[in-house]
Design a protein around this motif. Structure first.
Motif, mmCIF file in Angstrom:
data_model
loop_
_atom_site.group_PDB
_atom_site.id
_atom_site.type_symbol
_atom_site.label_atom_id
_atom_site.label_comp_id
_atom_site.label_asym_id
_atom_site.label_seq_id
_atom_site.Cartn_x
_atom_site.Cartn_y
_atom_site.Cartn_z
ATOM 1 N N UNK B 204 0.819 -1.225 0.000
ATOM 2 C CA UNK B 204 0.000 0.000 0.000
ATOM 3 C C UNK B 204 0.852 1.274 0.000
ATOM 4 N N UNK B 205 2.051 1.195 0.567
ATOM 5 C CA UNK B 205 2.866 2.428 0.607
ATOM 6 C C UNK B 205 3.793 2.529 -0.600
ATOM 7 N N UNK B 206 3.715 1.590 -1.528
ATOM 8 C CA UNK B 206 4.469 1.705 -2.780
ATOM 9 C C UNK B 206 5.759 0.918 -2.757
ATOM 10 N N UNK B 240 8.965 13.370 4.857
ATOM 11 C CA UNK B 240 7.565 12.955 4.647
ATOM 12 C C UNK B 240 7.438 11.506 5.082
ATOM 13 N N UNK B 241 6.405 11.223 5.834
ATOM 14 C CA UNK B 241 6.162 9.856 6.299
ATOM 15 C C UNK B 241 4.920 9.315 5.601
ATOM 16 N N UNK B 242 5.062 8.138 5.023
ATOM 17 C CA UNK B 242 3.921 7.470 4.375
ATOM 18 C C UNK B 242 3.686 6.169 5.141
ATOM 19 N N UNK B 288 -1.576 6.800 4.408
ATOM 20 C CA UNK B 288 -1.696 8.149 4.970
ATOM 21 C C UNK B 288 -0.319 8.805 4.899
ATOM 22 N N UNK B 289 -0.329 10.112 4.686
ATOM 23 C CA UNK B 289 0.934 10.835 4.549
ATOM 24 C C UNK B 289 0.954 12.020 5.496
ATOM 25 N N UNK B 290 2.116 12.267 6.074
ATOM 26 C CA UNK B 290 2.253 13.443 6.930
ATOM 27 C C UNK B 290 3.696 13.965 6.816
ATOM 28 N N UNK B 318 3.132 -0.770 7.682
ATOM 29 C CA UNK B 318 4.320 -0.412 6.906
ATOM 30 C C UNK B 318 4.487 1.099 6.937
ATOM 31 N N UNK B 319 5.725 1.531 7.062
ATOM 32 C CA UNK B 319 6.033 2.962 7.143
ATOM 33 C C UNK B 319 7.237 3.243 6.251
ATOM 34 N N UNK B 320 7.169 4.336 5.497
ATOM 35 C CA UNK B 320 8.328 4.765 4.721
ATOM 36 C C UNK B 320 8.553 6.239 5.019
ATOM 37 N N UNK B 321 9.808 6.609 5.198
ATOM 38 C CA UNK B 321 10.166 8.017 5.394
ATOM 39 C C UNK B 321 11.057 8.451 4.248
ATOM 40 N N UNK B 322 10.697 9.561 3.616
ATOM 41 C CA UNK B 322 11.523 10.100 2.526
ATOM 42 C C UNK B 322 11.895 11.537 2.864
ATOM 43 N N UNK B 323 12.994 11.982 2.276
ATOM 44 C CA UNK B 323 13.424 13.357 2.504
ATOM 45 C C UNK B 323 12.641 14.271 1.567
#
Lengths: 167, 324
Positions: B204-206, B240-242, B288-290, B318-323
């Motif tokens: 779901x988070x890609x 950004x957190x997805x 969800x994104x924040x 699942x969590x992904x953090x991007x700059x």
């Protein structure tokens, strides 16, 4: 004068946190308290048309939350569980102040009826008559529970001021 | 003293109130909606096979010879037996809703996410038997002071959905065991089904390897109810957190700076995010994104996930953090 019943959102916003604090004080576990209060609100929402027209919808929700919590067999272990799990469950918040830990531990050591009377009286701000009504007992019984509960708490917490009465 | 006591209660209230993060009215509406539209999935339990094989099950109560019946136990004694029974099946009710231990007849309806489970059960007490009905199939447990744990498979089947299905667990001690024994059970999701939820959340988070990716987390929410990561490469800056959650319950995520001198702990979160876990058809979970900013002086960032009891043992995250 006709007064419209409160909306679910209004009651939720106004009372969720307060009810959670009361349940937390009684059972000693904030996460558990939050879960049972949320469940009680879900049950209220499912029949909101009816519940919202009660004289005291919040009282109904409190009673359901209380019943949900006491039906769990582990109630006697909650204070210990709270102390053990606190750092891992919600590590992003500061730990509770020592006084609050002592208060929760002292409450956990009281018989259930004394603990309930103290929580309803001091945290739900209920006068003795209402506590008696909620618990289905005489006012004198509640006064006795409060007196004994306060005395036990005073010993546990080393409170120094003279013994007072209920409000 | 009353003033002192009042002050302590007032402090408790004022200190606790800000720490409470209500799941919210939308979460409540989602729960009510799900309950109103329960799917009638196929539920099968493997109890009959094990009854036939005689694995740990005793003789049905009505076939036993009666012995002198001892007096029923006090509530405290039954609570003690319930604690023993809970320990035998590995039940820690502080941490999960998927099990109970009790010293008399009881029944519980669980809303289980689609998947394969193992139900561990035991009856602790001097004598007697207890019938445990799970999803319509009955097993008869023999009660003893040191009973073996009986494990039976349970399948909640709805292949293309995550889904939620009511499963009734009904425990009935016989006349000898009633009031003198305690039965405990624990429902645990199997590893394949855990992977299914975790993978659905990750999907779901890609795709992994997104440009600017600095950290990822993919986990099944175990009974302890939390997961998280500490990333020393996430210093000051904009991120950004997805996140996605698949299964049951409600997920909250807190992001913050690691507390100096207290590894693994956050002093104050710089950002929080809450979401209901998706129990819709597989592949339809919405992430969800924040956005958040880590302040100057950040040496390591913690992303901490926590769930309510409903999600424990029944959700993948699942969590992904991007700059940014």
């Amino acid at each position: 004068m006709h007064r419209d019943p409160p909306t679910f959102d209004e009651v939720y916003a106004a009372h969720f946190a307060d009810l959670t604090v009361q349940l937390f004080a009684y059972f000693g576990d904030r996460q558990e308290a939050q879960d049972v209060v949320q469940e009680a609100f879900c049950r209220a929402l499912a029949r909101w048309r009816k519940v919202s027209r009660y004289d005291d919808p919040v009282g109904w929700i409190r009673r359901v939350a209380w019943n949900l919590a006491v039906s769990r067999w582990r109630r006697a272990r909650t204070a210990i569980g709270f102390l053990r799990r606190q750092p891992t469950v919600e590590p992003w918040a500061d730990g509770p102040e020592p006084d609050r830990v002592a208060l929760i531990a002292a409450l956990a050591g009281l018989p259930g009826n004394q603990r309930r009377a103290l929580v309803l009286h001091y945290l739900a701000d209920m006068p003795v008559t209402e506590v008696a009504h909620r618990c289905g007992v005489a006012e004198g019984t509640v006064k006795s529970w409060l007196h004994r509960g306060r005395a036990a708490m005073a010993t546990q917490l080393n409170l120094t001021e003279p013994l007072g009465g209920e409000r | 003293m009353t003033d002192q006591l009042e002050r302590l209660f007032a402090d408790l209230r004022s200190e606790t109130m800000p720490r409470i993060v209500p799941p919210g009215v939308e979460a409540a509406r989602g729960t009510v909606r799900r309950r109103r539209h329960r799917r009638t999935a196929v539920v099968t339990a493997g109890l009959a096979v094990l009854v036939a094989a005689g694995l740990g099950f005793g003789v049905p109560a009505h076939l036993t010879t009666s012995a002198p019946t001892p007096a029923t136990l006090t509530n405290d004694e039954r609570d003690a037996l319930a604690a023993q029974a809970a320990e035998r099946v590995g039940l820690t009710p502080d941490e999960t809703l998927l099990g109970h231990s009790f010293g008399q007849a009881f029944h519980v309806t669980h809303q289980l996410v689609t998947g394969d489970y193992l139900v561990k059960m035991v009856c602790v007490g001097a004598q007697g038997h207890a019938d445990v009905r799970v999803a319509g199939s009955v097993a008869t447990l023999t009660c003893s002071a040191t009973p073996a744990v009986v494990s039976v498979p349970l399948s909640v089947a709805e292949p293309d959905l995550v889904g939620r299905t009511d499963v009734l667990v009904d425990v009935r001690p016989d006349a000898v065991a009633e009031g003198r024994t305690a039965v405990a059970y624990l429902i645990e999701m199997g590893p394949g089904s855990q992977d299914r939820l975790r993978t659905a959340a990750t999907d779901a988070i890609g795709t992994a390897g997104t440009a600017g990716e600095v950290s990822t987390l993919s986990d099944f929410i175990a009974s302890s109810g939390g997961s998280g990561l500490t990333d020393a490469t996430m210093g000051p800056g904009n991120y950004r957190l997805i996140a996605a959650c698949v299964g049951a319950g409600y997920l909250t995520i807190a992001v913050g700076r690691e507390e100096p001198g207290n590894p693994g702990f956050i002093t104050e979160p710089v950002q929080t995010l809450g979401m209901s876990c998706s129990d819709g058809p597989l592949g339809t979970a919405t992430p969800e994104t924040v956005d958040f900013t880590m302040p100057k002086g950040t040496k390591a960032t913690i992303v901490d996930t926590n769930t309510n009891l409903e999600a424990r043992g029944q959700a993948g995250v699942a969590v992904r953090v991007v700059r940014r």
